[in-house]
Design a protein around this motif. Structure first.
Motif, PDB file in Angstrom:
ATOM      1  N   SER A 171       0.738  -1.253  -0.025  1.00  0.00           N
ATOM      2  CA  SER A 171       0.125  -0.050   0.162  1.00  0.00           C
ATOM      3  C   SER A 171       0.760   1.309   0.094  1.00  0.00           C
ATOM      4  N   GLN A 172       2.036   1.170   0.376  1.00  0.00           N
ATOM      5  CA  GLN A 172       2.948   2.428   0.293  1.00  0.00           C
ATOM      6  C   GLN A 172       2.874   3.019  -0.997  1.00  0.00           C
ATOM      7  N   ALA A 173       3.047   4.295  -1.094  1.00  0.00           N
ATOM      8  CA  ALA A 173       2.891   5.141  -2.373  1.00  0.00           C
ATOM      9  C   ALA A 173       4.316   4.720  -3.208  1.00  0.00           C
ATOM     10  N   ASN A 174       5.406   4.635  -2.502  1.00  0.00           N
ATOM     11  CA  ASN A 174       6.788   4.216  -3.131  1.00  0.00           C
ATOM     12  C   ASN A 174       6.458   2.594  -3.741  1.00  0.00           C
ATOM     13  N   CYS A 175       5.879   1.914  -3.195  1.00  0.00           N
ATOM     14  CA  CYS A 175       5.875   0.523  -3.649  1.00  0.00           C
ATOM     15  C   CYS A 175       4.824   0.518  -4.716  1.00  0.00           C
ATOM     16  N   GLN A 176       3.931   1.145  -4.835  1.00  0.00           N
ATOM     17  CA  GLN A 176       2.906   1.403  -5.813  1.00  0.00           C
ATOM     18  C   GLN A 176       3.538   1.945  -7.081  1.00  0.00           C
ATOM     19  N   LEU A 177       4.416   2.807  -6.967  1.00  0.00           N
ATOM     20  CA  LEU A 177       5.090   3.240  -7.890  1.00  0.00           C
ATOM     21  C   LEU A 177       6.066   2.255  -8.619  1.00  0.00           C
ATOM     22  N   VAL A 178       6.818   1.812  -7.756  1.00  0.00           N
ATOM     23  CA  VAL A 178       7.690   0.615  -8.386  1.00  0.00           C
ATOM     24  C   VAL A 178       7.093  -0.294  -8.987  1.00  0.00           C
ATOM     25  N   ILE A 179       6.020  -1.010  -8.581  1.00  0.00           N
ATOM     26  CA  ILE A 179       5.231  -1.893  -9.054  1.00  0.00           C
ATOM     27  C   ILE A 179       4.665  -1.366 -10.576  1.00  0.00           C
ATOM     28  N   THR A 191      13.544  -1.887  -2.843  1.00  0.00           N
ATOM     29  CA  THR A 191      13.394  -2.802  -4.268  1.00  0.00           C
ATOM     30  C   THR A 191      14.576  -2.715  -4.966  1.00  0.00           C
ATOM     31  N   GLY A 192      14.705  -3.626  -5.949  1.00  0.00           N
ATOM     32  CA  GLY A 192      16.030  -3.703  -6.617  1.00  0.00           C
ATOM     33  C   GLY A 192      15.740  -4.809  -7.767  1.00  0.00           C
ATOM     34  N   GLY A 193      16.458  -4.907  -8.561  1.00  0.00           N
ATOM     35  CA  GLY A 193      16.186  -6.079  -9.763  1.00  0.00           C
ATOM     36  C   GLY A 193      17.369  -5.902 -10.931  1.00  0.00           C
ATOM     37  N   PHE A 194      16.837  -6.328 -11.862  1.00  0.00           N
ATOM     38  CA  PHE A 194      17.740  -6.552 -12.974  1.00  0.00           C
ATOM     39  C   PHE A 194      17.041  -5.676 -14.047  1.00  0.00           C
ATOM     40  N   THR A 232      22.204  -4.472 -12.589  1.00  0.00           N
ATOM     41  CA  THR A 232      21.267  -4.324 -11.336  1.00  0.00           C
ATOM     42  C   THR A 232      21.109  -2.961 -10.791  1.00  0.00           C
ATOM     43  N   ALA A 233      19.906  -2.835 -10.137  1.00  0.00           N
ATOM     44  CA  ALA A 233      19.573  -1.384  -9.671  1.00  0.00           C
ATOM     45  C   ALA A 233      18.950  -1.650  -8.374  1.00  0.00           C
ATOM     46  N   TYR A 234      19.064  -0.801  -7.360  1.00  0.00           N
ATOM     47  CA  TYR A 234      18.354  -1.039  -6.064  1.00  0.00           C
ATOM     48  C   TYR A 234      17.986   0.350  -5.644  1.00  0.00           C
ATOM     49  N   TRP A 235      17.081   0.404  -4.670  1.00  0.00           N
ATOM     50  CA  TRP A 235      16.458   1.750  -4.018  1.00  0.00           C
ATOM     51  C   TRP A 235      15.950   1.261  -2.750  1.00  0.00           C
ATOM     52  N   THR A 236      16.385   1.962  -1.559  1.00  0.00           N
ATOM     53  CA  THR A 236      15.835   1.697  -0.291  1.00  0.00           C
ATOM     54  C   THR A 236      15.003   3.052  -0.214  1.00  0.00           C
ATOM     55  N   PHE A 237      13.580   2.806   0.461  1.00  0.00           N
ATOM     56  CA  PHE A 237      12.815   3.768   0.805  1.00  0.00           C
ATOM     57  C   PHE A 237      13.220   4.591   1.718  1.00  0.00           C
ATOM     58  N   ALA A 238      13.007   5.913   1.935  1.00  0.00           N
ATOM     59  CA  ALA A 238      13.550   6.928   2.569  1.00  0.00           C
ATOM     60  C   ALA A 238      13.460   6.401   4.208  1.00  0.00           C
ATOM     61  N   GLU A 239      12.495   6.117   4.543  1.00  0.00           N
ATOM     62  CA  GLU A 239      12.157   5.775   6.145  1.00  0.00           C
ATOM     63  C   GLU A 239      13.104   4.646   6.693  1.00  0.00           C
ATOM     64  N   PHE A 240      13.824   3.704   5.507  1.00  0.00           N
ATOM     65  CA  PHE A 240      14.546   2.433   5.756  1.00  0.00           C
ATOM     66  C   PHE A 240      16.121   2.877   5.542  1.00  0.00           C
ATOM     67  N   GLU A 241      16.232   4.030   5.067  1.00  0.00           N
ATOM     68  CA  GLU A 241      17.846   4.296   4.651  1.00  0.00           C
ATOM     69  C   GLU A 241      18.864   4.116   6.108  1.00  0.00           C
ATOM     70  N   GLY A 242      19.798   3.533   5.863  1.00  0.00           N
ATOM     71  CA  GLY A 242      20.883   3.521   6.872  1.00  0.00           C
ATOM     72  C   GLY A 242      20.816   2.223   7.660  1.00  0.00           C
ATOM     73  N   ARG A 243      19.958   1.295   7.258  1.00  0.00           N
ATOM     74  CA  ARG A 243      19.737   0.076   7.893  1.00  0.00           C
ATOM     75  C   ARG A 243      19.986  -1.129   6.908  1.00  0.00           C
ATOM     76  N   GLY A 244      20.887  -1.192   6.107  1.00  0.00           N
ATOM     77  CA  GLY A 244      21.433  -2.162   5.400  1.00  0.00           C
ATOM     78  C   GLY A 244      20.520  -2.683   4.204  1.00  0.00           C
ATOM     79  N   VAL A 245      19.596  -2.086   4.081  1.00  0.00           N
ATOM     80  CA  VAL A 245      18.604  -2.438   2.980  1.00  0.00           C
ATOM     81  C   VAL A 245      19.294  -2.773   1.633  1.00  0.00           C
ATOM     82  N   ALA A 246      19.741  -1.687   1.037  1.00  0.00           N
ATOM     83  CA  ALA A 246      20.450  -1.539  -0.118  1.00  0.00           C
ATOM     84  C   ALA A 246      21.428  -2.537  -0.339  1.00  0.00           C
TER      85      ALA A 246
END
Length: 144
Positions: free
Chosen positions: A18-26, A56-59, A70-84
């Protein structure tokens, strides 16, 4: 955390998407699949934990000429937590499990930043400056 493939017909009505960023990625991935094809495992992925999408990330497309980007993107609220770093590591594992001979590449803005640190931590080396339609001048990285 785990990577879940963004399926061509993903049920985007689920709460975790439901997150706006997630919908944009999809939306972007579905459009990419329409133009470039849906070729598992060379697809987009969502990094999920605790029923939340953290990034998110992918090929960019399936391998061509022995290379895959490859490419990847950490949503702002989770930056600095090792997601990327997690996403990058998992994409490497996916690629190597399918074809260990494929050179894995990535592009970044032409400056030292969090993304370049993620790539360096995962063994990528800077190759050259190239033109990119989205970034302009970009740094090309490769994992050898």
């Amino acid at each position: 955390m785990e990577l879940e493939p963004i399926e061509f017909n993903i049920d985007r009505s689920q709460e975790m998407y439901s997150q706006a960023n997630c919908q944009l990625v999809i939306d972007a991935m579905v459009e990419t699949y329409k133009s470039k094809g849906f070729n598992k495992p060379w697809v987009g992925y969502l990094a999920c934990k605790d029923n939340r999408v953290k990034g998110t990330g992918g090929f960019v497309r399936k391998p061509e000429d022995g290379k895959v980007e490859t490419a990847y993107w950490t949503f702002a609220e989770f930056e600095g937590r090792g997601v990327a770093s997690f996403i990058c590591d998992q994409l490497i594992k996916i690629s190597k499990s399918i074809d260990p001979t494929v050179m894995i590449t990535a592009k970044t803005a032409p400056e030292l930043n969090a993304s370049t640190r993620v790539l360096q931590k995962n063994g990528f080396l800077f190759i050259e400056i190239i033109a990119d339609e989205e970034i302009g001048n970009a740094w090309l990285w490769a994992l050898h």
